[in-house]
Design a protein around this motif. Structure first.
Motif, PDB file in Angstrom:
ATOM      1  N   ASP A   1      15.179 -18.209 -30.569  1.00 32.55           N
ATOM      2  CA  ASP A   1      14.291 -17.183 -31.145  1.00 32.55           C
ATOM      3  C   ASP A   1      13.645 -17.689 -32.438  1.00 32.55           C
ATOM      4  O   ASP A   1      12.463 -17.417 -32.705  1.00 32.55           O
ATOM      5  CB  ASP A   1      15.076 -15.890 -31.407  1.00 32.55           C
ATOM      6  N   ALA A   2      14.426 -18.451 -33.230  1.00 35.31           N
ATOM      7  CA  ALA A   2      13.883 -18.987 -34.486  1.00 35.31           C
ATOM      8  C   ALA A   2      12.769 -19.991 -34.199  1.00 35.31           C
ATOM      9  O   ALA A   2      11.708 -19.974 -34.850  1.00 35.31           O
ATOM     10  CB  ALA A   2      15.002 -19.641 -35.291  1.00 35.31           C
ATOM     11  N   ARG A   3      12.997 -20.844 -33.179  1.00 39.31           N
ATOM     12  CA  ARG A   3      11.952 -21.810 -32.792  1.00 39.31           C
ATOM     13  C   ARG A   3      10.681 -21.084 -32.380  1.00 39.31           C
ATOM     14  O   ARG A   3       9.587 -21.428 -32.790  1.00 39.31           O
ATOM     15  CB  ARG A   3      12.427 -22.633 -31.585  1.00 39.31           C
ATOM     16  N   ARG A   4      10.876 -20.060 -31.557  1.00 37.23           N
ATOM     17  CA  ARG A   4       9.716 -19.320 -31.042  1.00 37.23           C
ATOM     18  C   ARG A   4       8.945 -18.651 -32.179  1.00 37.23           C
ATOM     19  O   ARG A   4       7.706 -18.657 -32.190  1.00 37.23           O
ATOM     20  CB  ARG A   4      10.170 -18.284 -30.014  1.00 37.23           C
ATOM     21  N   ALA A   5       9.705 -18.107 -33.153  1.00 35.04           N
ATOM     22  CA  ALA A   5       9.058 -17.429 -34.285  1.00 35.04           C
ATOM     23  C   ALA A   5       8.169 -18.398 -35.060  1.00 35.04           C
ATOM     24  O   ALA A   5       7.148 -18.013 -35.617  1.00 35.04           O
ATOM     25  CB  ALA A   5      10.124 -16.822 -35.195  1.00 35.04           C
ATOM     26  N   LYS A   6       8.582 -19.666 -35.076  1.00 35.53           N
ATOM     27  CA  LYS A   6       7.789 -20.678 -35.797  1.00 35.53           C
ATOM     28  C   LYS A   6       6.692 -21.285 -34.925  1.00 35.53           C
ATOM     29  O   LYS A   6       5.986 -22.198 -35.352  1.00 35.53           O
ATOM     30  CB  LYS A   6       8.719 -21.818 -36.270  1.00 35.53           C
ATOM     31  N   GLY A   7       6.608 -20.829 -33.683  1.00 36.20           N
ATOM     32  CA  GLY A   7       5.599 -21.378 -32.777  1.00 36.20           C
ATOM     33  C   GLY A   7       6.011 -22.690 -32.139  1.00 36.20           C
ATOM     34  O   GLY A   7       5.181 -23.435 -31.634  1.00 36.20           O
ATOM     35  N   ASP A   8       7.344 -22.992 -32.165  1.00 36.97           N
ATOM     36  CA  ASP A   8       7.816 -24.262 -31.628  1.00 36.97           C
ATOM     37  C   ASP A   8       8.569 -24.117 -30.305  1.00 36.97           C
ATOM     38  O   ASP A   8       9.415 -24.962 -29.981  1.00 36.97           O
ATOM     39  CB  ASP A   8       8.764 -24.943 -32.642  1.00 36.97           C
ATOM     40  N   ALA A   9       8.325 -23.049 -29.563  1.00 36.54           N
ATOM     41  CA  ALA A   9       9.036 -22.865 -28.294  1.00 36.54           C
ATOM     42  C   ALA A   9       8.769 -24.068 -27.395  1.00 36.54           C
ATOM     43  O   ALA A   9       7.687 -24.636 -27.393  1.00 36.54           O
ATOM     44  CB  ALA A   9       8.589 -21.580 -27.618  1.00 36.54           C
ATOM     45  N   LYS A  10       9.825 -24.461 -26.626  1.00 39.20           N
ATOM     46  CA  LYS A  10       9.762 -25.736 -25.910  1.00 39.20           C
ATOM     47  C   LYS A  10       9.345 -25.628 -24.453  1.00 39.20           C
ATOM     48  O   LYS A  10       9.516 -26.576 -23.699  1.00 39.20           O
ATOM     49  CB  LYS A  10      11.138 -26.383 -25.971  1.00 39.20           C
ATOM     50  N   GLY A  11       8.872 -24.488 -24.009  1.00 37.91           N
ATOM     51  CA  GLY A  11       8.496 -24.395 -22.601  1.00 37.91           C
ATOM     52  C   GLY A  11       9.248 -23.265 -21.929  1.00 37.91           C
ATOM     53  O   GLY A  11       9.989 -22.527 -22.572  1.00 37.91           O
ATOM     54  N   PRO A  12       9.074 -23.160 -20.631  1.00 32.54           N
ATOM     55  CA  PRO A  12       9.573 -21.956 -19.938  1.00 32.54           C
ATOM     56  C   PRO A  12      11.092 -21.814 -19.887  1.00 32.54           C
ATOM     57  O   PRO A  12      11.587 -20.722 -19.602  1.00 32.54           O
ATOM     58  CB  PRO A  12       8.998 -22.102 -18.523  1.00 32.54           C
ATOM     59  N   MET A  13      11.868 -22.861 -20.146  1.00 33.19           N
ATOM     60  CA  MET A  13      13.333 -22.711 -20.138  1.00 33.19           C
ATOM     61  C   MET A  13      13.847 -22.250 -21.503  1.00 33.19           C
ATOM     62  O   MET A  13      15.019 -21.893 -21.630  1.00 33.19           O
ATOM     63  CB  MET A  13      14.027 -24.035 -19.783  1.00 33.19           C
ATOM     64  N   ASP A  14      12.995 -22.290 -22.527  1.00 29.69           N
ATOM     65  CA  ASP A  14      13.480 -22.034 -23.883  1.00 29.69           C
ATOM     66  C   ASP A  14      13.947 -20.593 -24.031  1.00 29.69           C
ATOM     67  O   ASP A  14      13.163 -19.657 -23.844  1.00 29.69           O
ATOM     68  CB  ASP A  14      12.392 -22.367 -24.914  1.00 29.69           C
ATOM     69  N   GLY A  15      15.221 -20.427 -24.345  1.00 25.30           N
ATOM     70  CA  GLY A  15      15.796 -19.100 -24.548  1.00 25.30           C
ATOM     71  C   GLY A  15      16.345 -18.462 -23.295  1.00 25.30           C
ATOM     72  O   GLY A  15      16.877 -17.349 -23.339  1.00 25.30           O
ATOM     73  N   VAL A  16      16.264 -19.160 -22.150  1.00 23.73           N
ATOM     74  CA  VAL A  16      16.711 -18.580 -20.873  1.00 23.73           C
ATOM     75  C   VAL A  16      18.216 -18.837 -20.688  1.00 23.73           C
ATOM     76  O   VAL A  16      18.661 -19.988 -20.692  1.00 23.73           O
ATOM     77  CB  VAL A  16      15.921 -19.185 -19.687  1.00 23.73           C
ATOM     78  N   PRO A  17      19.016 -17.773 -20.515  1.00 23.89           N
ATOM     79  CA  PRO A  17      20.456 -17.947 -20.347  1.00 23.89           C
ATOM     80  C   PRO A  17      20.841 -18.387 -18.924  1.00 23.89           C
ATOM     81  O   PRO A  17      20.441 -17.760 -17.944  1.00 23.89           O
ATOM     82  CB  PRO A  17      21.040 -16.566 -20.654  1.00 23.89           C
ATOM     83  N   ILE A  18      21.606 -19.481 -18.849  1.00 23.74           N
ATOM     84  CA  ILE A  18      21.977 -20.045 -17.555  1.00 23.74           C
ATOM     85  C   ILE A  18      23.484 -20.314 -17.489  1.00 23.74           C
ATOM     86  O   ILE A  18      24.142 -20.442 -18.509  1.00 23.74           O
ATOM     87  CB  ILE A  18      21.226 -21.372 -17.271  1.00 23.74           C
ATOM     88  N   ALA A  19      23.980 -20.407 -16.267  1.00 21.07           N
ATOM     89  CA  ALA A  19      25.362 -20.831 -16.040  1.00 21.07           C
ATOM     90  C   ALA A  19      25.351 -22.328 -15.743  1.00 21.07           C
ATOM     91  O   ALA A  19      24.444 -22.831 -15.086  1.00 21.07           O
ATOM     92  CB  ALA A  19      25.958 -20.071 -14.855  1.00 21.07           C
ATOM     93  N   MET A  20      26.389 -23.025 -16.224  1.00 18.23           N
ATOM     94  CA  MET A  20      26.486 -24.475 -16.023  1.00 18.23           C
ATOM     95  C   MET A  20      27.684 -24.750 -15.128  1.00 18.23           C
ATOM     96  O   MET A  20      28.823 -24.394 -15.459  1.00 18.23           O
ATOM     97  CB  MET A  20      26.688 -25.144 -17.387  1.00 18.23           C
ATOM     98  N   LYS A  21      27.424 -25.353 -13.962  1.00 21.60           N
ATOM     99  CA  LYS A  21      28.551 -25.707 -13.094  1.00 21.60           C
ATOM    100  C   LYS A  21      29.548 -26.546 -13.894  1.00 21.60           C
ATOM    101  O   LYS A  21      29.152 -27.428 -14.656  1.00 21.60           O
ATOM    102  CB  LYS A  21      28.045 -26.488 -11.873  1.00 21.60           C
TER     103      LYS A  21
END
Lengths: 95, 490
Positions: B59-79
């Motif tokens: 969220d901090a990255r996004r607020a600064k305009g530095d979001a990294k693409g469509p995965m940024d901030g998306v919660p995922i499970a890791m096998k």
């Protein structure tokens, strides 16, 4: 020829898995079931076929012969069950 | 927003971009759902604190305009097969119960670097060996799905069973999986989601606990085809630390997700059927052919004559490679140790205690087929048949762009079924193993329900590095099927 109890004992030692005596017959049965089933491959004609080695044929990549890391003994042994200092420890090997 | 957990990656990225939600809000919704659904046993290790910290950073990255693409901030499970720095990684095995990696796998590092938020480590079959998630040392995973009018616990498939349960149960927006003989595609089919295995070598194997190195390949489990493309883009790419990693630039997978198969040639391999296969699967397969035909694709019958030998080939190659890979679990350098009077006794007792029955069975088979006098008769023979299977596919792809098949020969079965006969369990992977042996990209798309209300998937297979064709055909299949069923309670 199906695997005997003795064969299973020998394979278990090769695999370094202790199999209790009373389980040997049951495991021989399971392994014979699977091996008998995979042996159907014998009916496939593979005379001059090369064994598959890769999906995309490419030469093995080489890297420069340089040191890229090191001095991380603490990280390397961090999960060792019984380390002594920066070393792995094992039961006595030489009598 | 009320249904945050139901968002696709693409929709979540859009909502995040517009400021309609935050990564913290999305992450908290998933954490709450994970805690409320522990009965599914989808996670071995939950990492809520780490997830909230990464969400805040996003969220901090996004607020600064530095979001990294469509995965940024998306919660995922890791096998739990991917080594994660500072987070316990068990691979579903007792032997790694207390293993905390000091490094991060390339795939999980790639996702982290794209801003994805890891919710926890997903349950799985022990060392990825299984098709129902019942071999996990940490207990079976329960599918969020149930049969209509029945109250019987079903398996989610495996080995990526926790990942599939988490995504279909809306505990995570997406999840990573690995596929050695079908471990992404079969659970995706059982749980009504999309599961994709790319070409062997697209995703680095570095830092992923090894099962069968010539087959292991990571991939995404998601709820849409477009999401699979988005997530694969973040996971994949050349990695010098894996010598089998493909040294190619990645194409734009998402751009290939166009539901238009006009002019595409779709092959229907007649060998992909099994005695006793439920009629619903055959009907759905025929329906799939008709859908793609009606959308302008040319469908034609093809033959892959060595298909019936794929499963026995796999059950030589995979155990052989596993027995070699698993030699590292010796009680010396990491993992469980059971003391013994000699080095050999320590090895034997450690491995007897640390490995479950299915892993032991496969290691024994592998040790046998690789032993002196048998190597040529079994392993080399299997690798030769593997060449013939690869050639079957190459010949077919001279005439067609992709192949359409069922993903699995059945819908999800009950916990406790098929447990006595290893070969009956192995048959789960009869339609997924051939593409694994040939290293080809393949995807399972949820396409319908059977008479019990359980999801069924159809599989598409493409040629080497032809993921774009795969995503295009899968998008069309997805559009035609318009699968919208969800498990009860979701």
């Amino acid at each position: 020829m199906p695997l005997s109890k003795d064969d299973v004992q020998k394979i278990a030692f090769l695999a370094r898995i202790r199999v209790p005596e009373e389980r040997l017959d049951a495991i021989a049965g399971e392994l014979n079931g699977i091996i008998g089933w995979v042996e159907q491959l014998a009916e496939v004609e593979t005379g001059d076929v090369e064994p598959m080695t890769s999906v995309v044929a490419m030469p093995a990549p080489l890297r420069d012969d340089v040191v890229t890391d090191g001095a991380i003994a603490d990280k390397v042994t961090a999960n060792a069950p019984d380390p002594i200092g920066p070393f792995y420890a094992v039961p006595k090997v030489v009598e | 927003m009320s249904d945050l957990r139901d968002l696709s990656i693409a929709d979540a990225a859009e909502a995040l971009g517009k400021g309609e939600t935050s990564s913290v809000e999305l992450t908290n919704a998933c954490i709450a759902a994970i805690e409320a659904n522990r009965v599914l046993n989808a996670f071995i290790t939950e990492t809520p604190d780490l997830a909230r910290a990464r969400a805040k950073e996003s969220d901090a990255r996004r607020a600064k305009g530095d979001a990294k693409g469509p995965m940024d901030g998306v919660p995922i499970a890791m096998k739990d097969l991917f080594c994660t720095e500072g987070v316990r990684t068990t691979a579903g095995s007792h032997i790694l119960e207390n293993f905390v990696p000091t490094y991060e796998s390339t795939v999980s590092a790639n996702l982290r670097d794209h801003g994805a938020v890891m919710l926890g480590k997903a349950n799985m079959d022990e060392l990825a060996m299984g098709s129902s998630n019942i071999t996990s040392y940490y207990g079976p995973v329960k599918s969020p799905w149930t049969r209509l009018g029945a109250n019987v616990d079903l398996v989610p498939g495996g080995s990526s069973g926790g990942s599939a349960a988490a995504v279909s149960g809306r505990l995570a927006i997406a999840a990573t999986g690995t596929d050695t003989g079908g471990s992404i595609r079969q659970p995706a089919s059982f749980t009504g989601i999309v599961g994709m295995k790319p070409t062997y070598g697209r995703c680095s194997r570095w830092g992923t606990v090894a099962f069968a190195s010539s087959l292991d390949q990571a991939g995404p489990l998601t709820r849409t085809v477009e999401d699979a493309a988005i997530m694969l883009q973040a996971m994949a790419g050349h990695d010098p630390k894996d010598s089998t990693s493909l040294p190619f630039d990645l194409p734009d997978f998402r751009a290939a997700c166009v539901p238009n198969v006009k002019g595409m040639k779709i092959g229907i391999p007649k060998e992909y059927t099994l005695d006793g296969m439920p009629a619903a699967i055959k009907t759905l397969w025929e329906q799939g052919v008709e859908w793609l035909h009606d959308m302008g694709a040319e469908t034609r019958d093809v033959t892959l004559p060595h298909t019936k030998y794929a499963l026995p080939t796999y059950y030589i190659v995979a155990p052989a490679e596993a027995s070699s890979n698993l030699a590292r679990y010796d009680g010396v350098r990491y993992g469980l140790r059971v003391e013994g009077d000699s080095l050999d006794e320590m090895y034997e007792l450690t491995r007897a205690a640390g490995f479950g029955a299915e892993v032991q069975r496969r290691v024994l088979i592998g040790a046998y087929v690789l032993s002196a006098g048998y190597y040529d008769a079994y392993y080399v023979k299997a690798q030769k048949v593997r060449s013939l299977i690869f050639k079957d596919f190459s010949d077919a792809f001279e005439d067609v762009d992709v192949l359409l098949t069922p993903t699995a020969p059945s819908a999800a079965f009950a916990l406790g079924e098929k447990m006595d006969d290893p070969i009956a369990m192995y048959l789960n992977d009869v339609f997924t193993v051939p593409a694994s042996l040939a290293g080809l990209p393949a995807i399972s798309v949820p396409a319908g329900l059977d008479g019990d209300g359980l999801p069924l998937g159809l599989q598409l297979i493409a040629g080497v590095c032809q993921e774009q064709k795969l995503f295009r055909a899968a998008s069309a299949l997805e559009a035609a099927a318009s699968f919208s069923a969800k498990p009860g309670g979701v």
